[in-house]
Design a protein around this motif. Structure first.
Motif, mmCIF file in Angstrom:
data_model
loop_
_atom_site.group_PDB
_atom_site.id
_atom_site.type_symbol
_atom_site.label_atom_id
_atom_site.label_comp_id
_atom_site.label_asym_id
_atom_site.label_seq_id
_atom_site.Cartn_x
_atom_site.Cartn_y
_atom_site.Cartn_z
ATOM 1 N N GLU B 51 -58.660 44.980 37.920
ATOM 2 C CA GLU B 51 -57.640 46.129 37.954
ATOM 3 C C GLU B 51 -57.977 47.469 38.229
ATOM 4 O O GLU B 51 -59.150 47.873 37.870
ATOM 5 N N ARG B 227 -61.303 45.744 31.610
ATOM 6 C CA ARG B 227 -61.511 46.815 30.724
ATOM 7 C C ARG B 227 -63.230 47.099 30.490
ATOM 8 O O ARG B 227 -63.460 47.036 29.381
ATOM 9 N N VAL B 399 -47.761 59.613 32.972
ATOM 10 C CA VAL B 399 -48.814 58.673 32.662
ATOM 11 C C VAL B 399 -48.512 57.390 32.090
ATOM 12 O O VAL B 399 -49.074 56.288 32.189
ATOM 13 N N THR B 400 -47.539 57.530 31.182
ATOM 14 C CA THR B 400 -46.943 56.211 30.433
ATOM 15 C C THR B 400 -46.286 55.377 31.487
ATOM 16 O O THR B 400 -46.579 54.013 31.644
ATOM 17 N N GLU B 401 -45.158 55.843 32.253
ATOM 18 C CA GLU B 401 -44.586 55.034 33.066
ATOM 19 C C GLU B 401 -45.299 54.654 34.192
ATOM 20 O O GLU B 401 -45.155 53.345 34.635
ATOM 21 N N ARG B 403 -48.463 54.128 34.176
ATOM 22 C CA ARG B 403 -49.495 53.504 33.783
ATOM 23 C C ARG B 403 -51.012 54.068 34.268
ATOM 24 O O ARG B 403 -51.991 53.202 34.737
ATOM 25 N N ASP B 405 -54.421 55.273 33.567
ATOM 26 C CA ASP B 405 -55.238 55.106 32.723
ATOM 27 C C ASP B 405 -56.211 56.132 32.633
ATOM 28 O O ASP B 405 -57.323 56.396 33.306
ATOM 29 N N ASN B 420 -56.181 54.949 39.899
ATOM 30 C CA ASN B 420 -55.015 55.750 38.975
ATOM 31 C C ASN B 420 -54.937 57.107 39.693
ATOM 32 O O ASN B 420 -53.810 57.709 39.310
ATOM 33 N N ARG B 423 -51.782 56.241 41.372
ATOM 34 C CA ARG B 423 -50.736 56.196 40.389
ATOM 35 C C ARG B 423 -50.019 57.626 39.907
ATOM 36 O O ARG B 423 -48.862 57.749 39.867
ATOM 37 N N ALA B 451 -49.990 46.926 39.748
ATOM 38 C CA ALA B 451 -49.400 48.342 40.410
ATOM 39 C C ALA B 451 -48.865 48.026 41.696
ATOM 40 O O ALA B 451 -47.728 48.939 41.737
ATOM 41 N N GLN B 454 -45.210 46.895 41.287
ATOM 42 C CA GLN B 454 -44.625 48.072 40.571
ATOM 43 C C GLN B 454 -43.883 48.808 41.489
ATOM 44 O O GLN B 454 -42.846 49.401 41.741
#
Ligand SMILES: Nc1ncnc2c1ncn2[C@@H]1O[C@H](COP(=O)(O)OP(=O)(O)OP(=O)(O)O)[C@@H](O)[C@H]1O
Ligand SMILES: [Mg+2]
Lengths: 371, 522
Positions: B51, B227, B399-401, B403, B405, B420, B423, B451, B454
């Protein structure tokens, strides 16, 4: 990603690699380290030239030890701080303005013009003389700096070249006026203009001249800090300087932001010019500025365009100039001696920027790097 | 997806070319690589999956000498090495092509390839370098003009220039970071053919990608990271697509987005382009006499091989490029030549291509980047004074909605992983505006599977809210999945507009590559 140059004849190879990350603390230590190095190297040079290095260092420190000396340091720092803080506006936008010296001269010329008019009875009156000279000098410096900005916007002309050329133009214009139409008839033949009256000086009652200046530049420094931190204009100038593509996407009005920032640079340099003629030397003369506009370039770079740090580095330059005067009187060190130190500080700043970005390694040829 | 060439299928030789053991790399607030083992054998294509933010690029940057690991060992051909710079890596035959191209656009192909090369010498013999380049390129079936300016090349060609840079330096371990994210299916197929050629010659290739089908079709082995850790390494023949997606995200990835839509009202145009011509960078017309209408509540995709005028068209619509002539009517207003800021105020949102170049300022923090487009609006500023608290609040929402990172919104945007960054750009644009028209260039570029889903869901949601969407993409699957209508561009012209129900990969492919018009059925 990396560059290299070879010193094959020595069997050595130097390579430079870009650093991925630059920490703040690291960055400050590198700058300070390089600054100290510059002082050590200049000491060495003076020693080789037959002067005593410890004596030279001592005299720079003496400037901090007496109130009178300290006042002189502040007085001489003032034009440098003003011009250097002004340059932050240009440099943060990526406009490499080296024209502060010329803009400063324009400030002197405009202020002198207003004083001459005043003496001829054409003016706003004694009480309004200070606002008049201040406005005139700032306007003149600002407009002068707009020329290279417009040339860049309209024709893409490189501002480094245009601002430099305009410095010579401004200085020659000043010389012409001093030797020609503006020469003081009561000046016993000296090439100088009329003296600035007391009413044209910045003065806060009950406070010395140096402290008055210090307060003015302190406020301007603080305001500049706030402009970059809290205003849309400051934010947009930073974006413009960092990424021209993103700034177009973000809709930063490129031309008007550039013009505004460059005008402020020029206006502050012009104000520096006013302080030189109204306060530091009292009238316009040939060579009225010993290069404050150039010192300001180094000071703003040394301070990393961060207003409080630029303030401090400008004070360092004030110290050097004051200390240089002492040495000239004391041990007959020529005036250019101080310029050697300044040039070395400039070099040190450039090297420091390089060291921050690149890791430098020296390899022995043939050995390779494989551990 | 078909395979570029047959895989050699031989079992990996016993001694690995590269052995990374126990690699740990920590950045402020993130453990990017957590005790990673990674091996590369001779003659293999090794796919590296994971990811956004899993640590793939970091691992490859370590192998390329850009970062030094905090701990761990690296052996190359059995010898332990310390890589302190890309120079060290290149000496050992390791070469990397980054997610974002690192070419000098104003220079020619040959200048880029030999820049900083030992053989350049003081007075370069360009003739001989050019012929060497041509020979090498033709070896792989590439048609590159050594004297062409890199700025004018298509992404596929830029990729070839990056590869040539490595090949002339004798690289035989090639690390390719998401090379296919900017390529058309045809270009991708060509790249895969090249990769198979290379491994047949005994070279090794690491391929980072977010498309499982690509990994399965071209690779010999697959490693999945999650991760910062390696969660799976296996020969490609022994894994299934389900296993891979479970390894990547921990659960099955939800199925394809449903594109079912609400009632279809009367058609109301939101963007009307007529007789639009736009000049390209090289002084030739890039967009020729284009007529196009986008309606409210539809997704119109512009498909085409890159370099056929899509970018210039989009830049003209979004105010980044002055049109030569023609009209662009947004919601009844002629906006040709209006500034990007005014267009944003008028309800035009834009997701630019090449996010790192156009979309963010890497030196600034995430929250400052969120402020980029909206700084002049309330509540983000008033009377020219910035309200950082409200910007930080919005940044936290983005950043939250979406995601993103990141260790915090104060982190530098330049420290974000490729996906990211994308994003962040998407999140900023969609959180801070209520667009009438959304222009999206390659909106899913660099995004991982979740993503991507999404973003597709968001685009379809906006469509249902009656937003007009103009999307540029080279990914035909995506185009076919999302669009209501498809306009194909070829040679600066729209050579046909077809309904999705009438489109297929074959029809589109032929229109894109040959410009054969198909009678439009609007
Ligand atoms: N220079 C850096 N400074 C700080 N953090 C970093 C830096 N580079 C990477 N990171 C962080 O390390 C993590 C892994 O990043 P990396 O770029 O390796 O991800 P990735 O697997 O390549 O993701 P993507 O698919 O989005 O490209 C991320 O959380 C990222 O924010
Ligand atoms: Mg990456």
């Amino acid at each position: 990603m990396q560059r290299r140059s070879t010193l094959n004849s020595l069997g050595l190879q130097v390579s430079f690699e870009r650093r991925a990350e630059i920490g703040t603390r690291f960055s400050i230590s590198v700058t300070l380290g390089m600054l100290i190095l510059a002082f050590l190297v200049s000491g060495l040079i003076f020693q080789l030239l037959g002067f005593s290095a410890p004596q030279i260092y001592r005299s720079f420190f003496t400037t901090l030890t007496s109130a009178i000396m300290l006042e002189e340091v502040f007085r001489r720092s003032t034009p440098i701080i003003l011009a250097a803080i002004g340059l932050c506006y240009s440099y943060r936008m990526g406009f490499w303005n080296i024209g502060a010296e010329g803009q400063l001269y324009l400030g002197m010329i405009a202020a002198t013009g207003v004083v001459i008019l005043q003496k001829a009875g054409i003016g706003l009156g004694e009480e309004l003389l200070l606002p008049a000279v201040a406005a005139a000098s700032m306007l003149a410096g600002g407009v002068w700096s707009l020329i290279p900005a417009l040339l860049r916007i309209k024709f893409g002309a490189n501002e480094i070249i245009t601002t430099l050329m305009l410095n010579y133009t401004a200085i020659l214009l000043a010389d012409y006026l001093i030797h020609g139409p503006w020469k003081d008839p009561a000046g016993y033949g000296f090439a100088q203009t009329v003296a600035f009256p007391a009413s044209s000086k910045f003065m806060i009652p009950g406070v010395s001249e140096a402290i008055t200046y210090l307060m003015i530049v302190g406020v301007i420094t603080a305001l500049t800090y706030l402009v970059f931190r809290f205003t849309v204009f400051g934010f947009e100038s930073r974006v413009l300087g960092l990424n021209i593509f993103a700034s177009r996407y973000a809709g930063v009005p490129t031309a008007s932001t550039l013009l505004r920032g460059v005008f402020i640079s020029g206006a502050l340099a012009g104000l520096a010019g006013l302080i030189v003629v109204s306060g530091l030397i009292g009238r316009m003369r040939p060579g009225a500025s010993p290069g404050y506009g150039y010192h300001a370039i180094i000071a703003s770079m040394l301070g990393g365009l961060y207003p409080p740090a630029v303030f401090m580095s400008s004070i360092l330059f004030g110290m050097l100039l004051t200390g240089g005067d002492l040495l000239q009187a004391g041990i007959q060190m020529p005036k250019s001696g101080v310029e050697i130190i300044m040039a070395l500080i400039f070099l040190a700043t450039i090297v420091a920027e390089f060291v921050k970005r690149y890791r430098i390694r020296v390899l022995r040829l043939g050995r390779g790097v494989v551990a | 997806m078909d395979r570029g060439a047959e895989k050699s299928g031989h079992s990996p030789s016993p001694s690995p070319k590269v052995e990374m053991r126990g690699i740990v790399k920590r950045f402020p607030g993130v453990l990017a690589n957590d005790n990673v083992d990674f091996t590369i054998y001779e003659g293999e294509v090794h796919a590296l999956l994971g990811e956004n933010g899993a640590g793939k690029t970091t691992l490859m940057n370590i192998l390329y000498g850009i970062y030094t690991p905090d701990s761990g060992t690296i052996r190359v051909r059995g010898v332990p090495v310390k890589l302190r710079s890309p120079r060290d890596a290149i000496k050992l035959g390791i070469g990397m092509v980054h997610q974002d191209f690192r070419l000098i656009e104003a220079h020619t192909v040959v200048e880029n390839v030999f820049l900083n090369h030992r053989e350049l010498g003081f007075v370069p013999n360009w003739r001989s370098l050019e012929s060497r380049l041509e020979e090498l390129a033709s070896n792989y079936g590439w048609k590159l003009n050594p004297r062409a300016r890199v700025g004018g090349l298509s992404p596929g060609e830029k990729q070839q220039v990056e590869l040539l840079k490595l090949l002339v330096r004798g690289a035989d371990i090639l690390l390719l970071d998401e090379p296919t994210s900017v390529l058309t299916p045809i270009e991708t197929r060509m790249l895969f053919k090249t990769m198979r050629r290379m491994v047949e010659d005994g070279k090794s290739v690491v391929l980072i990608t977010h498309k499982l089908s690509e990994a399965l079709s071209v690779s010999d082995r697959i490693t999945v990271m999650r991760r910062g850790r390696v969660v799976l390494t296996r020969p490609t023949s022994e894994v299934t697509i389900e296993e891979l997606s479970i390894a990547m995200v921990g659960t099955q990835i939800e199925g394809v987005v449903s594109r079912a839509r609400g009632e279809q009202g009367e058609k109301e145009p939101i963007l009307k382009i007529s007789n639009l011509s736009v000049m390209g960078d090289s002084g030739v017309l890039a967009v020729r006499d284009v007529n196009l209408t986008v309606y409210r509540g539809e997704i119109l995709c512009i498909a085409g091989v890159s370099g056929n005028g899509q970018v210039e068209l989009v830049e003209a619509i979004t105010g980044l490029r002055k049109p030569l002539r023609g009209k662009i009517i947004l919601n009844g207003l002629d906006i040709a030549g209006a500034s990007p800021r005014r267009l944003f105020e008028l309800g035009l949102s834009y997701i630019p291509p090449e996010g790192k170049k156009w979309g963010i300022v890497p030196e600034l923090s995430i929250y400052e980047n969120v402020a980029l487009r909206v700084i002049r609006r309330q509540p983000y500023s008033r009377l020219g004074m910035i309200k950082w608290e409200s910007i930080i609040k919005t940044a936290q929402r983005v950043v939250t909605e979406f995601r993103v990172d990141a260790s915090s919104v104060k982190a530098r945007a330049g420290s974000l992983s490729g996906g990211n960054v994308q994003r962040l750009i998407l999140g900023r644009e969609l959180t801070t505006s209520n667009p009438l028209l959304l222009v999206a260039a390659y909106p899913t570029k660099g995004l991982d599977i979740a993503a991507t889903e999404q973003v597709k869901r968001i685009l379809l949601g906006l469509r249902d809210e009656k937003v007009g969407i103009l999307m540029v993409s080279e990914d035909l699957d995506e185009v076919l999945e999302l669009s209501d209508r498809i306009a194909v561009m070829y040679g600066g012209r729209i050579v046909g507009v077809i309904k999705r129900s009438e489109a297929s990969a074959e029809v589109l492919g032929s229109m894109m590559s040959r410009g054969v018009p198909v009678s439009a059925a609007a």
